[in-house]
Design a protein around this motif. Sequence first.
Motif, mmCIF file in Angstrom:
data_model
loop_
_atom_site.group_PDB
_atom_site.id
_atom_site.type_symbol
_atom_site.label_atom_id
_atom_site.label_comp_id
_atom_site.label_asym_id
_atom_site.label_seq_id
_atom_site.Cartn_x
_atom_site.Cartn_y
_atom_site.Cartn_z
ATOM 1 N N GLY A 80 25.914 5.933 37.223
ATOM 2 C CA GLY A 80 26.406 6.617 38.411
ATOM 3 C C GLY A 80 27.722 7.350 38.227
ATOM 4 O O GLY A 80 28.245 7.932 39.174
ATOM 5 N N SER A 81 28.241 7.377 36.990
ATOM 6 C CA SER A 81 29.526 8.041 36.750
ATOM 7 C C SER A 81 29.396 9.551 36.644
ATOM 8 O O SER A 81 30.374 10.285 36.834
ATOM 9 C CB SER A 81 30.169 7.503 35.466
ATOM 10 O OG SER A 81 29.384 7.845 34.338
ATOM 11 N N GLY A 82 28.200 10.038 36.326
ATOM 12 C CA GLY A 82 28.012 11.469 36.120
ATOM 13 C C GLY A 82 27.974 11.848 34.652
ATOM 14 O O GLY A 82 28.086 13.024 34.309
ATOM 15 N N LYS A 83 27.775 10.872 33.787
ATOM 16 C CA LYS A 83 27.741 11.129 32.354
ATOM 17 C C LYS A 83 26.669 12.144 31.970
ATOM 18 O O LYS A 83 26.903 13.009 31.124
ATOM 19 C CB LYS A 83 27.509 9.810 31.615
ATOM 20 C CG LYS A 83 27.297 9.939 30.129
ATOM 21 C CD LYS A 83 27.037 8.602 29.481
ATOM 22 C CE LYS A 83 25.863 7.881 30.110
ATOM 23 N NZ LYS A 83 24.596 8.646 29.966
ATOM 24 N N SER A 84 25.501 12.038 32.593
ATOM 25 C CA SER A 84 24.419 12.968 32.262
ATOM 26 C C SER A 84 24.761 14.393 32.645
ATOM 27 O O SER A 84 24.377 15.349 31.957
ATOM 28 C CB SER A 84 23.121 12.533 32.950
ATOM 29 O OG SER A 84 22.700 11.274 32.470
ATOM 30 N N GLU A 85 25.492 14.562 33.751
ATOM 31 C CA GLU A 85 25.951 15.903 34.148
ATOM 32 C C GLU A 85 26.896 16.469 33.097
ATOM 33 O O GLU A 85 26.834 17.662 32.768
ATOM 34 C CB GLU A 85 26.643 15.836 35.505
ATOM 35 C CG GLU A 85 25.720 15.588 36.684
ATOM 36 C CD GLU A 85 24.820 16.782 36.983
ATOM 37 O OE1 GLU A 85 25.221 17.928 36.686
ATOM 38 O OE2 GLU A 85 23.708 16.576 37.479
ATOM 39 N N VAL A 86 27.773 15.638 32.575
ATOM 40 C CA VAL A 86 28.696 16.090 31.535
ATOM 41 C C VAL A 86 27.925 16.461 30.278
ATOM 42 O O VAL A 86 28.173 17.500 29.657
ATOM 43 C CB VAL A 86 29.746 15.001 31.238
ATOM 44 C CG1 VAL A 86 30.563 15.367 29.997
ATOM 45 C CG2 VAL A 86 30.661 14.810 32.444
#
Length: 213
Positions: free
Chosen positions: A11-17
Amino acid sequence: MLKVGLTGGIGSGKSEVARRLAERGAIVIDADKIAREVVEPGTPGLAEIVQAFGDEVLRPDGTLDRARLGSIVFADPEKLKILNGIVHPKVGARMAELEQAAPPDAVVVYDVPLLAENGLAPLYDLVIVVDAADETRIKRLTTLRGMPEQDARARIAAQASREERLKIADIVIENEGSLEDLDARVAEVWQELRARRDQDNTSSGLSRRTPGR
């Protein structure tokens, strides 16, 4: 070649990064994607999981019911350890194959959710941690993924703490704001990665990092 470990809690947004780095030219090796590949129907990985957890973790079509398996292992550390013992060696072997296929001047980003938990930081030239508050992550998991709050909290609790991840970070990407904010921060990080890669190409090479550098 610059080897970058990318991690962050669920849920941290790692995949977006990771996606944004790929758009800018990085070669992204996605451990989660590979983890799905190594447990597809007909693979030794899926057979071992069924042997360990029973047919109840299969869907009627024979594919792995990841939600069902997740509800089992994230509530029991010992069962999670068993699952990791099945999947992680297979993921590691496939990631090594993909690294060998990358060009020598590449920025290779290893998207590894459990990088901190498995003590993998020394394998990379530097580590990027995508960070967000636990409550922010819970909100994302419940609203964007439809995950029950209890499951979201259990999955966060099963992973390393924010503090444990930040201890191994060379670069931190805070992801509490808008996607525009994230785009701007990733652009900055990409420039830094390219500069480090170029430094590597014009010198005797980057020394291997040490944990907590």
